[in-house]
Design an enzyme around this catalytic site. Structure first.
Site, PDB file in Angstrom:
ATOM      1  N   PHE A 148       0.806  -1.225   0.000  1.00 31.43           N
ATOM      2  CA  PHE A 148       0.000   0.000   0.000  1.00 31.43           C
ATOM      3  C   PHE A 148       0.839   1.274   0.000  1.00 31.43           C
ATOM      4  CE2 PHE A 148       0.884  -0.025   4.557  1.00 31.43           C
ATOM      5  CZ  PHE A 148       1.021   1.333   4.811  1.00 31.43           C
ATOM      6  N   GLU A 175      -4.887  -4.026  -2.045  1.00 29.67           N
ATOM      7  CA  GLU A 175      -6.343  -3.820  -1.993  1.00 29.67           C
ATOM      8  C   GLU A 175      -6.702  -2.556  -1.216  1.00 29.67           C
ATOM      9  OE1 GLU A 175      -4.483  -6.029  -0.545  1.00 29.67           O
ATOM     10  OE2 GLU A 175      -5.445  -7.077   1.130  1.00 29.67           O
ATOM     11  N   SER A 225       5.362  -6.946   3.409  1.00 31.11           N
ATOM     12  CA  SER A 225       5.953  -7.223   4.721  1.00 31.11           C
ATOM     13  C   SER A 225       6.720  -8.554   4.702  1.00 31.11           C
ATOM     14  CB  SER A 225       4.845  -7.276   5.769  1.00 31.11           C
ATOM     15  OG  SER A 225       3.924  -8.280   5.407  1.00 31.11           O
ATOM     16  N   CYS A 280       9.740   1.703   3.339  1.00 25.89           N
ATOM     17  CA  CYS A 280      10.600   0.580   3.719  1.00 25.89           C
ATOM     18  C   CYS A 280      12.027   1.062   3.950  1.00 25.89           C
ATOM     19  CB  CYS A 280      10.571  -0.512   2.667  1.00 25.89           C
ATOM     20  SG  CYS A 280      11.389  -0.019   1.163  1.00 25.89           S
TER      21      CYS A 280
HETATM   22  P1  NAD Z   1       1.552  -6.576   3.158  1.00 23.57           P
HETATM   23  O1  NAD Z   1       2.568  -7.635   3.250  1.00 23.57           O
HETATM   24  O2  NAD Z   1       0.454  -6.547   4.150  1.00 23.57           O
HETATM   25  O3  NAD Z   1       0.822  -6.639   1.707  1.00 23.57           O
HETATM   26  C1  NAD Z   1       1.563  -6.665   0.522  1.00 23.57           C
HETATM   27  C2  NAD Z   1       0.762  -7.424  -0.545  1.00 23.57           C
HETATM   28  O4  NAD Z   1       0.584  -8.775  -0.109  1.00 23.57           O
HETATM   29  C3  NAD Z   1      -0.626  -6.851  -0.785  1.00 23.57           C
HETATM   30  O5  NAD Z   1      -0.875  -6.841  -2.167  1.00 23.57           O
HETATM   31  C4  NAD Z   1      -1.549  -7.811  -0.043  1.00 23.57           C
HETATM   32  O6  NAD Z   1      -2.793  -7.968  -0.677  1.00 23.57           O
HETATM   33  C5  NAD Z   1      -0.794  -9.124  -0.073  1.00 23.57           C
HETATM   34  N1  NAD Z   1      -1.021  -9.927   1.143  1.00 23.57           N
HETATM   35  C6  NAD Z   1      -1.196  -9.453   2.419  1.00 23.57           C
HETATM   36  N2  NAD Z   1      -1.338 -10.478   3.275  1.00 23.57           N
HETATM   37  C7  NAD Z   1      -1.254 -11.616   2.545  1.00 23.57           C
HETATM   38  C8  NAD Z   1      -1.327 -13.003   2.872  1.00 23.57           C
HETATM   39  N3  NAD Z   1      -1.514 -13.418   4.125  1.00 23.57           N
HETATM   40  N4  NAD Z   1      -1.207 -13.899   1.875  1.00 23.57           N
HETATM   41  C9  NAD Z   1      -1.010 -13.495   0.590  1.00 23.57           C
HETATM   42  N5  NAD Z   1      -0.935 -12.190   0.232  1.00 23.57           N
HETATM   43  C10 NAD Z   1      -1.057 -11.264   1.188  1.00 23.57           C
HETATM   44  O7  NAD Z   1       2.343  -5.181   3.127  1.00 23.57           O
HETATM   45  P2  NAD Z   1       1.748  -3.713   3.205  1.00 23.57           P
HETATM   46  O8  NAD Z   1       1.261  -3.462   4.587  1.00 23.57           O
HETATM   47  O9  NAD Z   1       0.835  -3.472   2.065  1.00 23.57           O
HETATM   48  O10 NAD Z   1       3.074  -2.863   2.922  1.00 23.57           O
HETATM   49  C11 NAD Z   1       3.996  -2.500   3.924  1.00 23.57           C
HETATM   50  C12 NAD Z   1       5.159  -3.469   4.002  1.00 23.57           C
HETATM   51  O11 NAD Z   1       5.849  -3.507   2.759  1.00 23.57           O
HETATM   52  C13 NAD Z   1       6.201  -3.036   5.033  1.00 23.57           C
HETATM   53  O12 NAD Z   1       6.630  -4.173   5.732  1.00 23.57           O
HETATM   54  C14 NAD Z   1       7.315  -2.457   4.180  1.00 23.57           C
HETATM   55  O13 NAD Z   1       8.597  -2.486   4.773  1.00 23.57           O
HETATM   56  C15 NAD Z   1       7.256  -3.344   2.985  1.00 23.57           C
HETATM   57  N6  NAD Z   1       7.887  -2.717   1.827  1.00 23.57           N
HETATM   58  C16 NAD Z   1       9.093  -3.195   1.423  1.00 23.57           C
HETATM   59  C17 NAD Z   1       9.757  -2.609   0.358  1.00 23.57           C
HETATM   60  C18 NAD Z   1      11.094  -3.126  -0.100  1.00 23.57           C
HETATM   61  O14 NAD Z   1      11.541  -2.754  -1.169  1.00 23.57           O
HETATM   62  N7  NAD Z   1      11.765  -3.967   0.658  1.00 23.57           N
HETATM   63  C19 NAD Z   1       9.177  -1.518  -0.303  1.00 23.57           C
HETATM   64  C20 NAD Z   1       7.931  -1.054   0.143  1.00 23.57           C
HETATM   65  C21 NAD Z   1       7.296  -1.677   1.204  1.00 23.57           C
END
Ligand code: NAD
Length: 488
Positions: A148, A175, A225, A280
């Site tokens: 997000f 989403e 994450s 991140c």
């Molecule tokens: P998230 O992991 O909750 O969601 C990311 C994606 O995974 C979304 O599209 C979501 O629909 C999907 N998802 C969520 N839970 C899932 C599950 N149980 N099974 C399958 N798919 C699932 O992350 P977020 O809250 O949207 O974003 C923030 C996180 O992203 C932070 O931890 C941040 O550090 C990380 N991030 C990392 C980078 C990088 O380059 N390392 C860059 C940006 C963000």
């Protein structure tokens, strides 16, 4: 805002929606409903992408990139409009939303170089009269799953390279922020890209699982994450797919006594509190060395306390809200935990209110001094506007502390000593490193690195890594004896 829709085979179709409301994080205004997403929607999108693949892969690379040139121009023409959508659904400030978009567009520009970037290599006469060469071939259908916090930039870390390399795509944005990508997809459609080359399916876990299990999906690009990154890496790999997963972070910055006070403070404040700490690459822990302790604690506290918090649509705003009220409550409880464990809240933003925005998910910036290494907070990604301070005596101690972190996304040092900076760069255990830089975000022509629990895979997003990831290598060895033609 319109209701969330899917884009499959060049058609806009209603998305399966849940009852959960999507709200503007600054105002609480209803924007639409969260997409539920189904396995059937994914199956339809993968079928479309698979059908479009042979024709797209056979389209010469110089012709494929003409769509990207048009896409880049459309993104420029609609720059302000898309930045506004990012502010409304994600809560960024105007400068942050524009910055995100600019960094996203850079990737479109770099992918336009595919006729050079995708070249293979060759060697004549590996033995007498025998030549050998490597060519890169398109993979097939690629699944892209994004978080997000950068609704447009992170999809653009992947999408331009994937299609420039001749692949077709099914993308699933977060989403929680579907609207900006919806608009970006409409612009992509305006380029005249053949139907099925890029498809969009909205939703959450059911959509992700269907992509991970679908036999026609060859590769998965993910950012999110760490627990979800690990899950996607394991399940996708077990199904024989090529997977790259960028995960969460807990970034450290080291401040030496010889650093410039004003510049260091301004840059670290922006890194820790920019995007309300939801980057991140956000600095989460500052490690002061020796005498930096006193001046840095004072200067960063002043900077944090004076930040103007509010709706990103207001040009005066310096920090927006966090994404949901649940995120705000989680950040508050993590600060509480840190305080219970012995940290001192020298700036406490937990109860900040923004006038006229009672429904917004606002927090003020917080600074916790002396978070004990044993506290849960020490290794937890907070993903909110909270900076912890830890005080050490030497650079070596700082490097060791960073090495103990389970994450390895980024670390920075602030100093005027070239020798200390070099020692840090050579020894620190993170994939991205900043020297007097607060957000060490690689440009589009470098890989967005990340080590340890911040990355699972081999090839990262962006640049040459993207070309490696989105192509298969084919090696041909050939011999053409002079007189063979007479034998047939
Ligand atoms: P998230 O992991 O909750 O969601 C990311 C994606 O995974 C979304 O599209 C979501 O629909 C999907 N998802 C969520 N839970 C899932 C599950 N149980 N099974 C399958 N798919 C699932 O992350 P977020 O809250 O949207 O974003 C923030 C996180 O992203 C932070 O931890 C941040 O550090 C990380 N991030 C990392 C980078 C990088 O380059 N390392 C860059 C940006 C963000």
């Amino acid at each position: 805002m319109t209701e969330v829709q899917n884009y499959i085979e060049g058609r806009w179709l209603p998305s399966t929606l849940s009852n959960t409301e999507l709200c503007n994080p600054s105002t609480g205004e209803l924007l639409g409903h969260l997409a539920a997403g189904t396995e059937e929607e994914v199956a339809e999108a993968v079928r479309a992408a698979s059908a479009a693949f042979p024709g797209w892969a056979a389209t010469p690379a110089p012709d494929r990139i003409q769509f990207l040139f048009r896409f880049k121009q459309l993104l420029e023409d609609h720059f302000e409009e898309i930045a506004r959508l990012v502010i409304i659904e994600n809560g960024k400030t105007l400068g942050e939303a524009k910055g995100e978009l600019r960094r996203g567009i850079e990737n479109v520009e770099v992918a336009c170089g595919i006729p050079i970037l995708m070249q293979g290599y060759s060697l004549d006469d590996i033995a007498r009269g025998i030549d050998e060469f490597m060519t890169r071939e398109s993979l097939g259908v690629v699944g892209i799953i994004t978080p997000f916090n950068f609704p447009v930039m992170i999809p653009l870390w992947f999408l331009p390279y994937a299609i420039a390399c001749g692949n077709t795509v099914v993308i699933k944005p977060s989403e929680r922020v579907p609207f900006s990508m919806l608009r970006v997809m409409k612009l992509l459609e305006e380029t005249g890209l053949p139907a099925g080359v890029v498809n969009l399916v909205n939703g959450g876990k059911p959509v992700v699982d269907a992509l991970l299990d679908h036999p026609l999906v060859r590769a998965i690009s993910f950012v999110g994450s760490t627990p979800v990154a690990k899950y996607i890496y394991s399940r996708g790999s077990a199904n024989g797919k090529r997977v790259q997963c960028q995960g969460g972070a807990k970034n450290h910055v080291v401040v030496l006594p010889d650093a410039d006070v004003d510049t260091t403070t301004r840059i670290i404040a922006d890194s820790a509190f920019g995007c309300a700490g939801q980057r991140c690459l956000a600095v989460s822990v500052t490690l002061t060395v020796g005498k930096a302790r006193d001046w840095f604690t004072d200067s960063i506290s002043t900077a944090a306390a004076s930040l103007r918090v509010g709706d990103g649509l207001n040009p005066e705003t310096q920090m927006g809200p966090v994404i949901t009220s649940a995120s705000r409550d989680r950040v508050r409880s993590l600060i509480e935990k840190g305080v219970q464990d012995g940290a001192k809240p020298v700036v406490d933003g937990r109860q900040l209110q923004v006038k006229g925005h009672d429904q917004g998910n606002f927090l003020g910036a917080s600074i916790l001094d002396g978070v004990p290494a044993t506290s849960e907070l020490a290794d937890t990604e907070i993903f909110g506007p909270v900076l912890s301070l830890v005080h050490l005596n030497t650079v070596e101690e700082a490097i060791e502390l960073i090495a103990r972190s389970p994450y390895g996304n980024a670390a920075s040092i602030f100093t005027s000593s070239g020798a200390a900076a070099r020692q840090f760069r050579k020894s620190v255990s993170t994939g991205n490193v900043g020297i007097n830089i607060g957000v060490a975000a690689p440009m589009a022509y470098f890989p967005f690195s990340g080590w340890k629990s911040s990355f699972f895979g081999v090839m990262h997003a962006q640049g040459r890594d993207a070309i490696e990831f989105y192509t298969d290598k084919k090696v041909t060895i050939e011999r053409w004896p002079k007189n063979w033609s007479r034998q047939f």
